[in-house]
Scaffold this motif. Structure first.
Motif, short mmCIF file in Angstrom:
data_model
loop_
_atom_site.label_atom_id
_atom_site.label_comp_id
_atom_site.label_asym_id
_atom_site.label_seq_id
_atom_site.Cartn_x
_atom_site.Cartn_y
_atom_site.Cartn_z
N GLY B 15 0.81 -1.21 0.00
CA GLY B 15 0.00 0.00 0.00
C GLY B 15 0.85 1.27 0.00
O GLY B 15 0.59 2.21 -0.77
N CYS B 16 1.88 1.31 0.85
CA CYS B 16 2.72 2.50 0.93
C CYS B 16 3.43 2.74 -0.41
O CYS B 16 3.49 3.86 -0.92
CB CYS B 16 3.76 2.35 2.04
SG CYS B 16 3.03 2.42 3.69
N GLY B 64 12.49 4.61 -8.47
CA GLY B 64 12.13 5.77 -7.67
C GLY B 64 11.35 5.43 -6.41
O GLY B 64 10.85 6.32 -5.72
N GLY B 65 11.23 4.12 -6.09
CA GLY B 65 10.44 3.69 -4.93
C GLY B 65 11.09 4.01 -3.60
O GLY B 65 12.23 4.50 -3.54
N ILE B 66 10.36 3.71 -2.52
CA ILE B 66 10.77 4.21 -1.22
C ILE B 66 11.32 3.16 -0.25
O ILE B 66 11.96 3.49 0.73
CB ILE B 66 9.59 4.95 -0.54
CG1 ILE B 66 8.38 4.02 -0.40
CG2 ILE B 66 9.23 6.19 -1.33
CD1 ILE B 66 7.17 4.69 0.27
N MET B 67 11.07 1.88 -0.52
CA MET B 67 11.40 0.86 0.47
C MET B 67 12.89 0.86 0.88
O MET B 67 13.21 0.76 2.06
CB MET B 67 11.01 -0.52 -0.05
CG MET B 67 11.34 -1.63 0.94
SD MET B 67 10.74 -3.24 0.39
CE MET B 67 9.62 -3.63 1.72
N MET B 105 8.99 5.87 7.29
CA MET B 105 7.91 5.73 6.30
C MET B 105 6.94 6.91 6.40
O MET B 105 6.54 7.49 5.39
CB MET B 105 7.16 4.40 6.52
CG MET B 105 6.07 4.13 5.49
SD MET B 105 6.70 4.06 3.79
CE MET B 105 7.32 2.39 3.73
N ALA B 106 6.59 7.28 7.63
CA ALA B 106 5.65 8.39 7.82
C ALA B 106 6.25 9.66 7.22
O ALA B 106 5.56 10.42 6.53
CB ALA B 106 5.37 8.58 9.31
N GLU B 107 7.53 9.87 7.47
CA GLU B 107 8.19 11.07 6.98
C GLU B 107 8.22 11.08 5.45
O GLU B 107 7.96 12.09 4.79
CB GLU B 107 9.63 11.10 7.53
CG GLU B 107 10.35 12.40 7.34
CD GLU B 107 11.82 12.27 7.76
OE1 GLU B 107 12.65 12.95 7.16
OE2 GLU B 107 12.11 11.46 8.68
N THR B 108 8.53 9.91 4.87
CA THR B 108 8.61 9.81 3.41
C THR B 108 7.25 10.08 2.77
O THR B 108 7.15 10.82 1.79
CB THR B 108 9.11 8.40 3.01
OG1 THR B 108 10.32 8.15 3.70
CG2 THR B 108 9.34 8.30 1.52
N THR B 114 0.41 15.40 -2.63
CA THR B 114 -0.91 14.97 -3.12
C THR B 114 -1.37 13.68 -2.46
O THR B 114 -2.34 13.07 -2.89
CB THR B 114 -0.87 14.76 -4.65
OG1 THR B 114 0.10 13.72 -4.94
CG2 THR B 114 -0.50 16.02 -5.38
N LEU B 115 -0.66 13.25 -1.42
CA LEU B 115 -1.01 11.98 -0.76
C LEU B 115 -1.66 12.27 0.60
O LEU B 115 -1.08 12.97 1.42
CB LEU B 115 0.26 11.14 -0.60
CG LEU B 115 0.12 9.67 -0.20
CD1 LEU B 115 1.39 8.92 -0.60
CD2 LEU B 115 -0.16 9.46 1.27
#
Lengths: 434, 616
Positions: B15-16, B64-67, B105-108, B114-115
């Motif tokens: 989901g994230c 470009g993902g965040i994990m 994760m919260a910070e990212t 727009t999220l």
């Protein structure tokens, strides 16, 4: 929906019997329409076949329900009286039925393949079986059609996958789970090299397999006018080559198939070897030398009235020295040489026995020899190279890569699309995961 | 009522990553989750990456993902696995701090303007004219052009401890009953199970009696853009089960939810419960257990390898039989969990439901297991949901290009018989798909799709330029074996002059030796030289695979109609029709990978293909 196909499966009428085969979803409906019933499966039943109110034949009919039939579909066979009018009448009646058409060449086999009833090597074996002319060709084709090569390739693929599973387990799981031992590569290397040398022998034996399938080549050479063509005709027991007293009559090689005690062979009559200014004859002589160099056996013929043989080729294949025209003179024979007279037939029985013996030794017809097709040899040779690569791979991941290539090469023989069950093997053998 | 472009249901790893990907493409995203501090929760083990999984994380990073970045910010220790096995199968893994992970994760996510995180329970899907238009939540209706379901183990989740069962998605969280809605829409839903071990109090473990496992000294990152959290690395410890442990488990097997007949669904073979290990591998005298800290300021220890559904009393007993855990206190019992998943063959390679426009699925709902597998699907689903909402190009990654492609192709053509985890052995073109070249393989695709932040794209351009210059340099330098021998490098004296790029294949030509011979190499970083050496090493193998890859891509370009009636295709046997109808492949290439499909069946399909773009 799949069409139902019909075709005459036996030889061209008229004949004592004719067999018509019918395969596909409409097969049994058509049987019912012609015979008035569908007889019990897999048993010959006597039926009267009618069409448009006319009696076509009284025939034996057998039905084989799919998927356990030769084609994998509902299949029926009509064993008819072999007259042309009977055959054409029944075919016309069948193709008048909706959804039934005449089969394309090879279509039954294609359906059997599509339905998983045969693998690719079996299809090739079936084609060989239909074409087999000699007993040993038949044995070889039967082994192929029976799936022997597919099974051989499969068993090799299994062996590769077993080692591959070890290799892959070491790559994917070794760091997670101590249960996957870090197999030291020495054992694997030995095993791989042993497999490669086994394959090497199989491949060496493939020349024999090709000889059974394609026939031995026996080249008859010698100076002009020693009676090579007469000899070939005598062995073939027919006038295949033109014989004249003029030296240089045979210019291009003439191939004559013969059956040597159940083993196929091709006798090749070549231009007489001599120096010539005739460019056509010179080309024929050059070709004769080439053919001789590639032959399984060279029969080097000399004439009894001038008993000398040309020097052997640089890398001589097996050569039989033969003295022809022994009715004209009888000089002392060198060791291992035979003498005959193609014109009187003297010594021909001995020569025939000698050749049959040679053919037996060269092909060992009792032993299965499966790698007769170039496609199969290429796949096995690829696998061989990959196994050697795997044995010497500088890192585990490259070893696995080479093993994958080997397993894939074997899978190609049976025409299977390789869905590797490496993971299944890993999970059944190792306790994987934290 | 609020209106968005994309709604993401569930804020786990899928989901994230989905929400972030959709936001990067410019979509207005609602990330709906039960509690606003849910995003970035690690429900199971406190580790990210590994062999195959680490490859997925580097691919997510390249797109470009965040994990990877979140993991680096939370790392407790990190290692590059398989160092001795060859670069293709080396994957980075990090133990992480749960709280730091959630905070990062919260910070990212907060950085995406727009999220919006919407704390609510999704109670229903709103379908109009066969197309999904929004969701009904406990706090009202949300509208969007595309909806991504990433429900994890929450979909019809039931937890088992011995004979006790409790409905829920994880301890302390309610389950979702969207499963019945999916069934009603005709999606094929079935059950899978997974499990988790008891959590232990680190203060009750005899650490001195155990072997410790440290991270690598060079502290490898999972992201190219990752930053250190500035804290020292923590060790894990290793212990083993023993004959007594196994006997206790055997004696109480009937009380296990798994073996007592309370659970019938299939669990993963490669993440078996300790009961499974004892039953299936009874001949082993012990199984390794990793004791993993859950955080810097957390007493909780995750005993990796002890997943179980035995009653609490039995868990206490067998844990106490293990060396170092004799007095270990259980903070929370281990449990097994059953949940709903959708047969992923109902999805396109873009992870869209074939029959319900606007609906996308990612993560465990598609039958996978693992954070990384979930996140990778999330990225693809997020990118494609944004595409559906905003009219952008689809993001389709084929199996020759990335592990992400391998996974999605496996899922959508084979379906799943057990939870799907990534292994490097699943990739036929493994030598091409390396962690160290993920950016080369995927960043151009990511830039094209607008998924890569400008700063990352700029860094990629610089890296590529350096790489090309490096490759040119290696190919411009050359030496004879004689010249190398003069520098004390022991190579076979075959008289063959080779370029440095070729020489790097030879084990004797180490990077240090090469730098000695050619001072010009000072221009290349160690990392770049190593990566180019890998290219050199694999060049011959990769070249051999190129033809195969080209054939695969050719077959991938041959599209089959979405609504093709396989029963009507002439020349297909009943068995082939059955298999193809289940898998509904969208390309000839996908059809060829459906298990049991014969070459003849592919020929029969050929007339029905067209060179269209793949439907997604």
């Amino acid at each position: 929906m799949t069409d139902t196909i019909a075709a005459l499966a036996s030889g061209r009428p008229p004949a004592a019997l004719a067999v018509i085969r019918l395969s596909g979803p409409a097969a049994f409906a058509a049987v019912a329409a012609l015979a008035g019933r569908v007889p019990p499966p897999r048993r010959m039943s006597l039926c009267r076949l009618h069409h448009d109110g006319a009696l076509l034949d009284e025939a034996l009919v057998a039905v084989f329900p799919g998927p356990n039939s030769a084609s994998g579909e509902d299949l029926a066979e009509f064993h008819l009286h072999g007259g042309p009018a009977v055959v054409s009448g029944v075919l016309a009646a069948l193709t008048a039925h909706p959804g039934i058409r005449l089969a394309e060449p090879g279509e039954y086999t294609r359906r059997a393949f599509a339905n998983g009833r045969m693998d690719l090597a079996q299809v090739e074996g079936l084609a060989d079986l239909v074409a087999a002319e000699t007993a040993s060709q038949r044995d070889q084709a039967l082994a192929l059609a029976g799936g022997a090569l597919g099974r051989l390739a499969d068993s090799w693929r299994e062996r590769c996958l077993d080692i591959l599973a070890e290799a892959e387990a070491g790559l994917d799981f070794a760091e997670d789970e101590a249960d996957v031992a870090e197999r030291l590569d020495e054992a694997a290397r030995e095993q791989l090299l042993a497999m490669a040398s086994e394959l090497d022998q199989l491949l060496a034996d493939s020349a024999r397999a090709a000889r059974i399938r394609d026939g031995l080549t026996i080249v008859v050479t010698g100076p002009p006018n020693v009676g090579k063509s007469s000899l070939v005709n005598a062995l073939a027991m027919r006038d295949a080559a033109i014989v004249t007293p003029i030296a240089g009559t045979t210019r291009d090689a003439i191939e004559v198939p013969v059956d040597l005690g159940g083993i196929a062979a091709v006798l090749i009559d070549t231009a007489g070897l001599r120096d010539t200014d005739d460019p056509v004859e010179a080309e024929g002589i050059a070709r004769a030398r080439q053919r001789a160099a590639r032959a399984d056996l060279v029969i080097s013929v000399a004439s009894a009235d001038a008993p000398h043989w040309p020097a052997p080729a640089p890398v001589p294949p097996k050569t039989l020295m033969l003295l022809n025209k022994c009715d004209l003179a009888l000089p002392v024979l060198p060791a291992g040489a035979l003498s005959v007279s193609a014109s009187t037939g003297a010594g021909m029985a001995t020569l025939r026995d000698w050749l049959t013996n040679f053919a037996r030794q060269a092909t060992r017809p009792g032993e299965p020899a499966l790698l007769a097709h170039a496609r199969h040899r290429a796949a096995f040779a690829d696998a061989h190279a990959a196994l050697v690569d795997a044995a010497h791979a500088p890192e585990p991941v490259l070893r696995a890569e080479s093993l994958r290539i080997a397993a894939h090469a074997f899978a190609r023989v049976a025409g299977r699309i390789g869905v590797d069950d490496v993971l299944d093997r890993i999970f059944s053998r190792f306790c994987i995961g934290k | 009522m609020s209106s968005f472009d994309v709604i993401v249901v569930g804020a786990g790893h899928a989901g994230c990553e989905a929400a972030a990907a959709a936001a990067r493409r410019g979509a207005r995203v609602a990330l709906v989750t039960l509690r606003s501090d849910d995003p970035g929760t690690l429900s199971c083990n406190p580790a990210v990456g590994g062999i195959g999984k680490g490859h997925l994380v580097t691919e997510i990073d390249a797109l470009g993902g965040i994990m990877g970045r979140v993991t680096d910010a939370a790392r407790l220790q990190s290692r590059l696995l398989n160092r001795s096995k060859g670069p293709a199968v080396q994957g980075p893994r990090a133990q992480v701090d749960r709280k730091l992970y959630r905070a990062a994760m919260a910070e990212t996510l907060a950085a995406f303007s727009t999220l919006t995180i919407v704390p609510a329970a999704v109670e229903g899907l709103i379908i109009t004219h066969g197309r999904i238009v929004g969701v009904q939540t406990s706090c009202g209706r949300l509208d969007a052009a595309a909806v991504i379901l990433t429900t994890g183990t929450f979909l019809g989740g039931v937890m088992h401890i011995g004979a006790e069962r409790e409905v829920g998605g994880r301890v302390g969280a309610q389950a979702s009953d969207l499963g019945s809605a999916l069934r009603a829409m005709g999606l094929p839903v079935s059950r899978l199970k997974t499990g988790t071990p008891a959590r232990l109090d680190g203060r009750s473990i005899d650490w001195a009696a155990l072997d410790w496992q440290y991270g690598d000294a060079d502290d490898p990152r999972l992201s190219r853009f990752g930053r250190s959290n500035g804290r020292p690395a923590l060790p894990c410890a290793i212990t083993r089960t023993n004959a007594t442990t196994h006997q206790i488990i055997r004696d109480h097997l009937g009380e296990s939810a798994l073996y007592g007949g309370h659970i019938n669904s299939v669990g993963p073979r490669y993440c078996p419960s300790i009961e499974d290990k004892v039953v299936r591998f009874g001949d082993r005298d012990g199984h390794q257990i990793f004791l993993e800290p859950e955080g810097y300021d957390d007493i909780t220890i995750y005993p990796n390898g002890l997943s179980t559904s035995l009653p609490l009393a039995v868990q206490e007993k067998f844990i106490a039989s293990i060396k170092g855990l004799e007095r270990a206190r259980i903070l929370r019992a281990g449990y097994a969990i059953e949940y709903d998943h959708v047969d992923p063959r109902a999805l396109t390679p873009g992870l869209a439901a074939k029959d319900i426009p606007g609906l996308f699925l990612a993560g465990q709902i598609n039958g996978t297991t693992g954070y990384e597998e979930a996140a990778a699907q999330g990225l693809v689903a997020g990118a494609n949901a944004a595409a559906a909402a905003l009219g952008l190009d689809k993001l389709i990654i084929d199996r020759t290009a990335a592990y992400i492609g391998v996974m999605i192709d496996d899922l959508t053509t084979h379906g799943v018989a057990e939870p799907y985890r990534m292994f490097t052995s699943r990739a036929e073109y493994r030598l091409r798909l390396r962690a160290d070249n993920a950016d080369q393989r995927l960043t151009p695709i990511g830039i094209g799709a607008g998924l890569v932040p400008p700063a990352h794209a700029a860094r990629f351009a610089t890296d590529q330029a350096r790489r090309e210059a490096g490759r040119t340099l290696l190919e411009s330098l050359s030496a004879s074996p004689h010249q190398l021998a003069a520098h004390g490098i022991d190579v076979r004296q075959d008289g063959q002059v080779r370029t440095l790029f070729e020489w790097l294949r030879f084990p004797a030509v180490t990077h240090a030796a090469a730098r000695r011979v050619w001072p010009e190499l000072a221009a290349l970083s160690d990392e770049l030289l190593a990566s180019l050496a890998v290219d050199a090493n694999y060049a011959a193998y990769v070249a051999r695979q190129e033809a195969e890859v080209a054939a695969v891509r050719r077959d991938e370009a041959l599209a089959l109609p979405t609504d093709l009636d396989f029963a009507a295709v002439a020349g297909l046997s009943k068995e082939m029709i059955e298999r193809l109808s289940k898998a509904r492949p969208l390309t000839l290439g996908a059809a060829s990978r459906v298990p049991g499909i014969t070459p003849a069946a592919l020929i029969a399909l050929l007339p029905h293909t067209s060179r269209n773009r793949i439907a997604a």
